[in-house]
Design an enzyme around this catalytic site. Sequence first.
Site, PDB file in Angstrom:
ATOM      1  N   ALA A 315       0.839  -1.203   0.000  1.00 52.71           N
ATOM      2  CA  ALA A 315       0.000   0.000   0.000  1.00 52.71           C
ATOM      3  C   ALA A 315       0.871   1.250   0.000  1.00 52.71           C
ATOM      4  O   ALA A 315       1.979   1.251   0.536  1.00 52.71           O
ATOM      5  CB  ALA A 315      -0.901  -0.002   1.229  1.00 52.71           C
ATOM      6  N   PHE A 316       0.370   2.287  -0.654  1.00 54.41           N
ATOM      7  CA  PHE A 316       0.918   3.648  -0.524  1.00 54.41           C
ATOM      8  C   PHE A 316      -0.206   4.451   0.132  1.00 54.41           C
ATOM      9  O   PHE A 316      -1.113   4.924  -0.550  1.00 54.41           O
ATOM     10  CB  PHE A 316       1.265   4.224  -1.893  1.00 54.41           C
ATOM     11  CG  PHE A 316       2.481   3.619  -2.510  1.00 54.41           C
ATOM     12  CD1 PHE A 316       2.429   2.345  -3.069  1.00 54.41           C
ATOM     13  CD2 PHE A 316       3.689   4.306  -2.533  1.00 54.41           C
ATOM     14  CE1 PHE A 316       3.554   1.772  -3.629  1.00 54.41           C
ATOM     15  CE2 PHE A 316       4.820   3.740  -3.105  1.00 54.41           C
ATOM     16  CZ  PHE A 316       4.755   2.465  -3.658  1.00 54.41           C
ATOM     17  N   ASP A 317      -0.146   4.551   1.421  1.00 58.05           N
ATOM     18  CA  ASP A 317      -1.344   5.001   2.122  1.00 58.05           C
ATOM     19  C   ASP A 317      -1.699   6.457   1.836  1.00 58.05           C
ATOM     20  O   ASP A 317      -2.855   6.848   1.953  1.00 58.05           O
ATOM     21  CB  ASP A 317      -1.189   4.737   3.607  1.00 58.05           C
ATOM     22  CG  ASP A 317      -1.134   3.232   3.890  1.00 58.05           C
ATOM     23  OD1 ASP A 317      -0.112   2.758   4.391  1.00 58.05           O
ATOM     24  OD2 ASP A 317      -2.113   2.538   3.573  1.00 58.05           O
ATOM     25  N   GLY A 319      -0.632   8.115  -1.222  1.00 59.91           N
ATOM     26  CA  GLY A 319      -0.894   8.236  -2.644  1.00 59.91           C
ATOM     27  C   GLY A 319      -2.073   7.399  -3.107  1.00 59.91           C
ATOM     28  O   GLY A 319      -2.834   7.817  -3.975  1.00 59.91           O
ATOM     29  N   LEU A 398      -6.745   2.694   7.887  1.00 60.14           N
ATOM     30  CA  LEU A 398      -6.670   2.072   6.569  1.00 60.14           C
ATOM     31  C   LEU A 398      -6.986   0.609   6.774  1.00 60.14           C
ATOM     32  O   LEU A 398      -6.108  -0.169   7.137  1.00 60.14           O
ATOM     33  CB  LEU A 398      -5.279   2.258   5.987  1.00 60.14           C
ATOM     34  CG  LEU A 398      -4.968   3.756   5.837  1.00 60.14           C
ATOM     35  CD1 LEU A 398      -3.568   4.081   6.226  1.00 60.14           C
ATOM     36  CD2 LEU A 398      -5.277   4.199   4.429  1.00 60.14           C
ATOM     37  N   TYR A 401      -5.543  -1.167   9.827  1.00 60.92           N
ATOM     38  CA  TYR A 401      -4.412  -0.470  10.414  1.00 60.92           C
ATOM     39  C   TYR A 401      -4.749   0.956  10.789  1.00 60.92           C
ATOM     40  O   TYR A 401      -5.525   1.613  10.108  1.00 60.92           O
ATOM     41  CB  TYR A 401      -3.281  -0.440   9.375  1.00 60.92           C
ATOM     42  CG  TYR A 401      -1.967  -0.843   9.969  1.00 60.92           C
ATOM     43  CD1 TYR A 401      -1.524  -2.160   9.905  1.00 60.92           C
ATOM     44  CD2 TYR A 401      -1.185   0.091  10.631  1.00 60.92           C
ATOM     45  CE1 TYR A 401      -0.337  -2.528  10.482  1.00 60.92           C
ATOM     46  CE2 TYR A 401       0.016  -0.281  11.207  1.00 60.92           C
ATOM     47  CZ  TYR A 401       0.433  -1.591  11.130  1.00 60.92           C
ATOM     48  OH  TYR A 401       1.609  -1.951  11.701  1.00 60.92           O
TER      49      TYR A 401
END
Lengths: 622, 622
Positions: A315-317, A319, A398, A401
């Site tokens: 993941a790119f949290d 972007g 997310l 998380y």
Amino acid sequence: MSPHPLDILSAAETNAARDLILSLHPNAVLSFREIFLEEPPKQQLIQFLTVEHAGKTAPAPTRRALVQYDVIGSDRVPEFHESVINLDAQKRESQTVVDKSHHASLTLSEFDTLVEVCTKSQLFKEACAEYQLPEGFEVIVEPWPYGGLSPGEENRRYFQGLCFARDTRSGNPDSNFYAFPLPFIPVMDAHKQEIIRIDRLATGGKSDALDAKTHSKKIIDHCKSSEYVPELREKGTRTDLKPLNVLQPEGPSFLVDGSLIEWQQWRFRVSFNPREGAVIHDVYFGGRSIMYRLSISEMTVPYADPRGPFPRKQAFDFGDGGAGNCANNLSLGCDCLGVIKYFDGIVTGPDGTAKVAPNVICLHEQDNGIGWKHTNWRTGRAVVTRSRELVIQFIITLANYEYIFAYKFDQAGGINVETRATGIVSVVNIDTGKTSLYGNVVSPGALAQNHQHIFAVRIDPAIDGYENTVVTEESHRAPVGKTNPQGNYYEVRQRVIERSECFDAAPMDNRIVKIVNRSKTNPISGKPVGYKFTPAPTQLLLADPDSVQSKRALFAQHHVWVTKHLDGELYAGGRYTLQSQNEIGGVADAVKRDEVVENADVVVWNVFGLTHNPRVEDWPVM
Amino acid sequence: MSPHPLDILSAAETNAARDLILSLHPNAVLSFREIFLEEPPKQQLIQFLTVEHAGKTAPAPTRRALVQYDVIGSDRVPEFHESVINLDAQKRESQTVVDKSHHASLTLSEFDTLVEVCTKSQLFKEACAEYQLPEGFEVIVEPWPYGGLSPGEENRRYFQGLCFARDTRSGNPDSNFYAFPLPFIPVMDAHKQEIIRIDRLATGGKSDALDAKTHSKKIIDHCKSSEYVPELREKGTRTDLKPLNVLQPEGPSFLVDGSLIEWQQWRFRVSFNPREGAVIHDVYFGGRSIMYRLSISEMTVPYADPRGPFPRKQAFDFGDGGAGNCANNLSLGCDCLGVIKYFDGIVTGPDGTAKVAPNVICLHEQDNGIGWKHTNWRTGRAVVTRSRELVIQFIITLANYEYIFAYKFDQAGGINVETRATGIVSVVNIDTGKTSLYGNVVSPGALAQNHQHIFAVRIDPAIDGYENTVVTEESHRAPVGKTNPQGNYYEVRQRVIERSECFDAAPMDNRIVKIVNRSKTNPISGKPVGYKFTPAPTQLLLADPDSVQSKRALFAQHHVWVTKHLDGELYAGGRYTLQSQNEIGGVADAVKRDEVVENADVVVWNVFGLTHNPRVEDWPVM
């Protein structure tokens, strides 16, 4: 009153931008993604701020909105547009149709779509039917970004769902379904809104093959309930902790006026946007300029399980989904102690309508132990101070998380950026009694996969002005000799960063990074004024340099990046990270421009993170 | 009631030990240094504790005192004795006359002696008379240990005094004299009680020779007042910080019974001794054994100025002077918030009489932000906990410097050992307008010398029992291949420490240290139960390996030392550090025994520190 140039767009401004876009696409079907402040170009804003700090009023720079939206074609494949709207003139200033090789950040409504599409999918129903869930369990789909495309894969827009089973028998909707992982992942083509494939997950252990799907039909019978909601816990919660209350009988010591915050010689502004969450601007201490802009720029979370579809689990949290979009309402769950001031954000619905996101940022003071102390042993006189901190905090969720981000300002001119990770660790099903090379079993049947979290903080400094220089300083052992007769001397060595570059932490050399203004000398030390930080020597991205995980996260491979400021260059991992195969327009590209950064408008990016090989104790909530 | 074997000696026990020693040396002149508990041999204490934890009463091990004292000879050269007294039988069990190559730790009365001897010394008066101090200034002698002997120097017992001038005009005895450093150091022969030499200090800058004494007679005319006591500050103190009060209306959540502390599943004991300060013993969490003993073992502070006598400027704050001896009375200066429980210590006067040292340890709870949080985004339900910590703290003052040491216990079984450095940085005189390679000018005329602080924490673990094994675990990039087809896998690699050894931190490999009990398996993970810590990758001792500074601080040259337990082996830098030329009986010697430490009674020492190249902002109190 007109807004300050750094104030976030009001609901009215947001809706005005929407209306203008709608009027410009009279015959198209539009789906809005984000509408938020397009900050003024730095040179314009500096002019305004300089006049403002001199106590005068300057004409405000043009107020602009960035509008991100899809124009939906007849084939349901959207065109992604980014338009900049001049709100003062009610005009579109620019329009970009984003190349189809890039994907817009996801919106939470796309997650809802995935869940709906699964419910209707025959493929998905068949997959579910293969397993015998105990009575009272229902399947939960946890939407995730798809991750980096596999080599050779067609670059359409996909989403995937991690699947779990929820025990509905308690009637409590917050029963922890993560304890019951299911071994399949539906993949949705977002354009077709269709489940195109069910990825099957291996559930084997150390001696099994990578693709060993050795589980029985009774897939969660060996899993165990792991509740964290108080009323569902058999043992309840601890009762032996007595209250500890923080009281501020005279109220807080800070002043807030719109986006402006003043406290203990500090004066700065806070804004909020869907991608970065809370951003700090125009920071002054004791009447002197420190920073133009401070933000958390990106974060990537690559997973290290080599099996099946997991190499895509990255993941790119910021972007992919947007930290601002995922920000918690902080007045729920009483996250802080003392007197709290909350700030609202604005989010945009698919129809472009502004909606207030309440309490997405909180501001409070906290005690941080002893500030300083000295006892004169001759007289016995002890003088001691407490250390007070001002904290600007936002928390994002997310899926499983949570991240807690805080900008902390101290009473001595120091700024700390803090990240804390909490929430529930990501788990997959593992057969009874097996252990794995790819993580640890944290609950029966639940393998928590090894992974990393790598963050980038963007520092746009303004130390007593906007032309700054970055210097590294190290302490080195010096040989015995004429200038070091008894060997106790060590050498403090500096290196000036002349052109854009990246480098790593070097704790054994006590490497620190100074951002200095060479045109101003500290009258006591005789050295240029500056701020320093010590890059944390955390492990960098471990994935093989030729892997997709590595190629799309170049920023995660060095601790410090020094670049020349460029308007709009805010994102360490590039503007479009969702399903990216390479980092484009991130810090690596910025460094490649090979620009002079000495006595220049320099930007410093600090990368740090953690390698998380989970432990049983991390379960059920870290 | 009889004391617990880990209770510190009472005043009565201390005085009984003194009386016995006096009776054994009827015709000698004695000067006592320290009298404190000689802890029972580990095997005996384990037997007692095992029975105690089973809820039964065992016969207590023999109660013993360690008595350290000088027998003063006719030549005034003392013999240093260490006797162990059996308090139950009122008998001496052992007596050691310490080899004259070693020196006993200093006592604060020796510091008083230095000041007195200076006052009477003709040499010292002459040195003072060479300088023209402004009217109202008086010379202050700041006693220091002598440091490591210079090569070839006769090994007598010496003390030195750093000299400053104090502005007496305010009539306030706490006027900050450190702002006015004088360029000479009297050296006392402690046996003769005589100033034998005045070391002259260079005051030059970058282009000057090492021994450049370029100052004028008006040595402090270019220095500047730097007050930290509130009533002496021209600007006063800040008035814009509103109160932040911590209230515990129902009292604290801990229980204290003598040396026993219970809180949130924790159960342990705290003791206090003149050398180590607060020590933690017999730590249990949730009814399971974690640690036998936890202490801060040593600290060295080498200075990096190569000039004149400064290569000798190196303190061992635990071995030279004793952290317990230098502990603050914590109820003065209101160091903590909330409900505080204080513990007293016992110190010994030169005549061997016990004196209560009040409030040398404090115990309190504090809030440490969010403990964990998870929001179920489907339902909006947020569950959040605060993190509470239990803090056992002591603070020591060593001349200009303060250290704050805290053992912090959290609610999840974690222990943190925290050190904070505060107080006033050590400065020497520098000529007007000059800068130096050896430090920074922090106030006009005051050069703060570059230095390091290197600490050692001693961990005597007992993870579910007393036979433990140390394992390092690292995360490594793995090449693309059959077991890692897409390059995202990383390998978690373990190494068992089989024999005593030392090694360093390796943050780029995410090296952690696990202390495990291989005879007990975690039923969920299938792995041995254990505790881990991450060695902080701080810079190690920089002095040249052949320098005296290095040779006497071998412990400061590696981050982790793993040794086999040996009764009495408590001090990382060796038992006798004052004026040492080599580390003897420290961790390096312990490792050299090359013992098996696998499934054994193992001790782990963790070394960490900071390289402090001072800044103007560190002045006047850090």
